[in-house]
Write an enzyme that holds these catalytic residues in place. Structure first.
Site, mmCIF file in Angstrom:
data_model
loop_
_atom_site.group_PDB
_atom_site.id
_atom_site.type_symbol
_atom_site.label_atom_id
_atom_site.label_comp_id
_atom_site.label_asym_id
_atom_site.label_seq_id
_atom_site.Cartn_x
_atom_site.Cartn_y
_atom_site.Cartn_z
ATOM 1 N N HIS A 163 0.814 -1.211 0.000
ATOM 2 C CA HIS A 163 0.000 0.000 0.000
ATOM 3 C C HIS A 163 0.852 1.269 0.000
ATOM 4 O O HIS A 163 0.410 2.308 -0.496
ATOM 5 C CB HIS A 163 -1.015 -0.026 1.142
ATOM 6 C CG HIS A 163 -2.160 -0.934 0.824
ATOM 7 N ND1 HIS A 163 -2.246 -2.212 1.303
ATOM 8 C CD2 HIS A 163 -3.233 -0.759 0.000
ATOM 9 C CE1 HIS A 163 -3.324 -2.788 0.805
ATOM 10 N NE2 HIS A 163 -3.945 -1.933 0.018
ATOM 11 N N ARG A 219 -15.487 1.777 -1.888
ATOM 12 C CA ARG A 219 -15.307 0.453 -1.309
ATOM 13 C C ARG A 219 -15.464 0.578 0.202
ATOM 14 O O ARG A 219 -14.855 1.457 0.820
ATOM 15 C CB ARG A 219 -13.918 -0.093 -1.635
ATOM 16 C CG ARG A 219 -13.690 -1.427 -0.932
ATOM 17 C CD ARG A 219 -12.381 -2.037 -1.297
ATOM 18 N NE ARG A 219 -11.266 -1.345 -0.687
ATOM 19 C CZ ARG A 219 -10.004 -1.665 -0.958
ATOM 20 N NH1 ARG A 219 -9.722 -2.605 -1.843
ATOM 21 N NH2 ARG A 219 -9.015 -1.030 -0.371
ATOM 22 N N GLU A 233 -11.603 -10.502 -5.561
ATOM 23 C CA GLU A 233 -10.195 -10.493 -5.161
ATOM 24 C C GLU A 233 -9.814 -11.733 -4.362
ATOM 25 O O GLU A 233 -8.711 -11.822 -3.847
ATOM 26 C CB GLU A 233 -9.839 -9.207 -4.398
ATOM 27 C CG GLU A 233 -10.679 -8.925 -3.182
ATOM 28 C CD GLU A 233 -10.266 -7.646 -2.458
ATOM 29 O OE1 GLU A 233 -9.186 -7.107 -2.715
ATOM 30 O OE2 GLU A 233 -11.053 -7.194 -1.603
ATOM 31 N N ASN A 252 -4.538 -7.238 -6.913
ATOM 32 C CA ASN A 252 -3.447 -7.303 -5.927
ATOM 33 C C ASN A 252 -3.682 -8.475 -4.979
ATOM 34 O O ASN A 252 -2.783 -9.267 -4.700
ATOM 35 C CB ASN A 252 -3.368 -6.006 -5.110
ATOM 36 C CG ASN A 252 -3.333 -4.785 -5.992
ATOM 37 O OD1 ASN A 252 -2.916 -4.869 -7.135
ATOM 38 N ND2 ASN A 252 -3.780 -3.658 -5.474
ATOM 39 N N ASP A 253 -4.908 -8.555 -4.473
ATOM 40 C CA ASP A 253 -5.202 -9.668 -3.569
ATOM 41 C C ASP A 253 -5.492 -10.940 -4.334
ATOM 42 O O ASP A 253 -5.152 -12.034 -3.877
ATOM 43 C CB ASP A 253 -6.371 -9.307 -2.640
ATOM 44 C CG ASP A 253 -5.885 -8.487 -1.459
ATOM 45 O OD1 ASP A 253 -4.835 -8.838 -0.899
ATOM 46 O OD2 ASP A 253 -6.527 -7.482 -1.120
ATOM 47 N N CYS A 311 -9.566 -2.953 -10.698
ATOM 48 C CA CYS A 311 -9.020 -1.824 -9.943
ATOM 49 C C CYS A 311 -7.715 -2.169 -9.242
ATOM 50 O O CYS A 311 -7.145 -1.337 -8.552
ATOM 51 C CB CYS A 311 -10.043 -1.298 -8.940
ATOM 52 S SG CYS A 311 -10.503 -2.527 -7.708
HETATM 53 C C1 PEP Z 1 -6.745 -5.322 -4.733
HETATM 54 O O1 PEP Z 1 -6.642 -6.185 -3.857
HETATM 55 O O2 PEP Z 1 -6.422 -5.486 -5.920
HETATM 56 C C2 PEP Z 1 -7.266 -3.982 -4.393
HETATM 57 C C3 PEP Z 1 -7.528 -3.090 -5.314
HETATM 58 O O3 PEP Z 1 -7.427 -3.666 -3.074
HETATM 59 P P1 PEP Z 1 -6.214 -3.335 -2.070
HETATM 60 O O4 PEP Z 1 -4.967 -3.145 -2.898
HETATM 61 O O5 PEP Z 1 -6.579 -2.112 -1.324
HETATM 62 O O6 PEP Z 1 -6.155 -4.541 -1.209
HETATM 63 MG MG MG Z 2 -7.590 -5.961 -1.938
#
Ligand code: PEP
Ligand code: MG
Length: 548
Positions: free
Chosen positions: A185, A327, A425, A448-449, A496
């Site tokens: 992050h 979100r 995710e 990402n997750d 996203c």
């Molecule tokens: C993701 O997991 O791709 C996402 C957009 O959420 P975050 O990066 O905040 O976990």
């Molecule tokens: Mg995420």
């Protein structure tokens, strides 16, 4: 001059003095409160330590200098019963560590000073926070660090999300991390702000505070105390880079329609409401992900319904009719929020996080849902749930939304029930996407997750880099299936996660029929350029009855 290589987390050039982040952030949840007697003793000892530090500092400064006068004032504050007695009282009530009590009482007093009419008193609020943090650091046994107060390059081994949001944007010239990962992050927030940033600067020495550091986040290099020739060379790179950016600005106002006819909404990911201006400067066609948890992180108490409502409504009205996907709270794992008092976990990324916390604490969740419903009366808002793994979670949330709607009606408050979507995710959600699609209005794929859970690769761990494939076929296949299932059910599908801005994947996402790519604001126009010049053919066009 010392130079080295690193990976680019956000492009750009920056030259400024180093601000070295020494402590790993006061992770309050890790500090377990002992007995009242023990915490009180720790507190009194911390006050003594802070006072000795300040006395030594004053002795080292020129007498009568402004800096010495400020430190004299801090020394007085560190003995002021108005600041210290509330801490003793909090500790006396039990169940709170000396560190947490000091920060809580300090923040409260600082807030009071901030709300006073006298500008001199308002300005003291920063001093109160500074002294409180000094005492809290002494109680935690970590090195105290003054707040960032001038434009600097932030250097650290790594940064937590709360540390990153804790820095004032105008003071961040660049960020260089010795470790860090692309999907952490800290890196994401740096990109959202458009701050030139490098990660994996493993060779960068410690002890650089105050030295000039040049960040070449176009070629992935850094220079400690750069010589004049290097600075001239960097200026040339910056001029070329600025020219490229200027060319991209010509794409503002253009729709991102690929030559095959597929239209993609190029939207922005934002953390705080303040980022919306930068997103609009980059001509976002909406916000595809507002990470609402950043309204909760870096403070000592929950934001109220009114506060949240104001934040969401502000972004919605700035977007002026363009969609805003909010979100719901996604804390847990690396996004810590000490006042939630969550239990320490063996595997926090697989633990009580995001929607799981919200459904466990419905009263808290409803405050957020109510504020979103109220803000939805002020703009085109969509509500999105993170970390979904089952249809029951969606149904439970919808039931809570209904309760909120009834309450708001009874209270005579204006509101709109927003369309509800989910993040895809978790592999569970991707695999079940055909079923889940029937229950929601849209999907947004959180790569990402999705990557971390599909490949069992911790997104925070730089040591896993050799095993990390940013284009892993299993993840790409889950994205494809999700997009097909979304369109079959007649719903809209976006991405996203950070993959959305990966230039290598744009053509594939057009082929998959992705309807929206939501990326860091600084990457929107480059993405639009790639869509406009793509050679791909969409194989999964959105059905005509699907609106968003
Ligand atoms: C993701 O997991 O791709 C996402 C957009 O959420 P975050 O990066 O905040 O976990
Ligand atoms: Mg995420």
């Amino acid at each position: 001059m010392v130079e080295g290589k690193a990976r680019i987390a956000c492009s750009g050039i920056a030259v400024a003095p180093v601000f070295e982040v020494k402590d790993a952030g006061l992770e309050l949840e890790k500090i377990i409160a002992g007995s009242v007697e023990r915490e009180l003793a720790a507190f009194e000892q911390a006050v003594d330590v802070a006072r000795s530090q300040l006395t030594a500092l004053i002795d080292s400064l020129p007498a009568d200098s402004e800096a010495a006068e400020i430190m004299e004032m801090h020394l007085m504050m560190a003995d002021d019963p108005d600041l210290l007695d509330p801490v003793r009282k909090l500790i006396g009530n039990g169940g709170i560590s000396a560190v947490a009590a000091m920060l809580k009482a300090g923040t409260e007093q600082a807030e009071e000073f901030k709300s006073l009419d006298d500008p001199y008193m308002q300005a003291r609020s920063a001093d109160i926070l500074d002294v409180s943090r000094r005492i809290a650091c002494a109680a935690a046994g970590v090195e105290y660090q003054p707040a960032l107060s001038a434009r600097s390059i932030i250097v650290a081994d790594d940064l937590t999300p709360s540390q990153t949001v804790g820095f004032k944007r105008e003071f961040i010239a660049g960020i260089v991390l010795r470790h860090g990962t692309m999907n952490s992050h800290a890196a994401i927030l740096a990109r959202n702000m458009g701050v030139p940033s490098l990660i994996e600067a493993t060779e960068l020495a410690a002890g650089l505070s105050g030295k000039i550091l040049a960040v070449d986040a176009v070629n992935g290099r850094y220079y400690v105390e750069p010589d004049n020739e290097t600075l001239r060379h960097l200026q040339e790179i910056k001029n070329d880079w600025d020219k490229e950016q200027l060319k991209l600005l010509a794409l503002r106002g253009k729709e991102a329609i690929a030559p095959c006819g597929h239209r993609i909404l190029t939207a922005a990911n934002i953390g705080s409401p303040d980022e919306i201006e930068f997103a609009l400067d980059n001509d976002c066609e909406g916000v595809g992900l507002m990470r609402s948890e950043f309204l909760f992180i870096g403070r000592d108490d929950y934001p109220s319904e009114e506060e949240q409502y104001q934040a969401y409504a502000r972004v919605a009205s700035a977007l002026n009719g363009r969609p805003l996907i909010i979100r719901t709270l996604d804390i847990g794992a690396d996004k810590k929020c000490p006042y939630f008092n969550l239990p320490a976990e063996e595997n926090p990324a697989l633990g009580l996080r995001a929607l799981r916390i919200c459904l466990t604490r419905p009263e808290l969740f409803k405050i957020q849902l109510r504020s979103i419903c109220r803000a939805a009366a002020r703009g085109k808002i969509r509500l999105m749930l993170p970390m979904v793994i089952s249809i029951t979670e969606i149904q439970k949330t919808k039931a809570l939304l209904q309760e909120c709607a009834q309450e708001l009606s009874l209270e005579g408050k204006e509101y709109v029930l927003p369309p509800v979507g989910i993040m895809i995710e978790t592999p569970a959600a991707a695999v079940l996407s055909a079923t889940l699609a029937k229950e929601v209005d849209f999907f947004s794929i959180g790569t990402n997750d999705l990557m971390q859970y599909t490949c069992a690769i911790d997104r925070q761990n730089p040591r896993l880099e050799p095993f990390y494939d940013p284009h892993h076929p299993a993840v790409l296949e889950l994205i494809r299936q999700t997009a097909v299932n979304a369109h079959q059910a007649g719903i809209f599908v976006g991405i996203c996660g950070e993959m959305a801005s990966d230039p290598v994947l744009t053509d594939l996402f057009i082929e998959f029929g992705i309807d929206e790519l939501s990326v860091s604001p600084s990457r929107i126009l480059a993405l639009r350029h790639r869509i406009l010049n793509s050679h791909a053919h969409c194989l999964n066009e959105r059905p005509s009855n699907c609106n968003f």
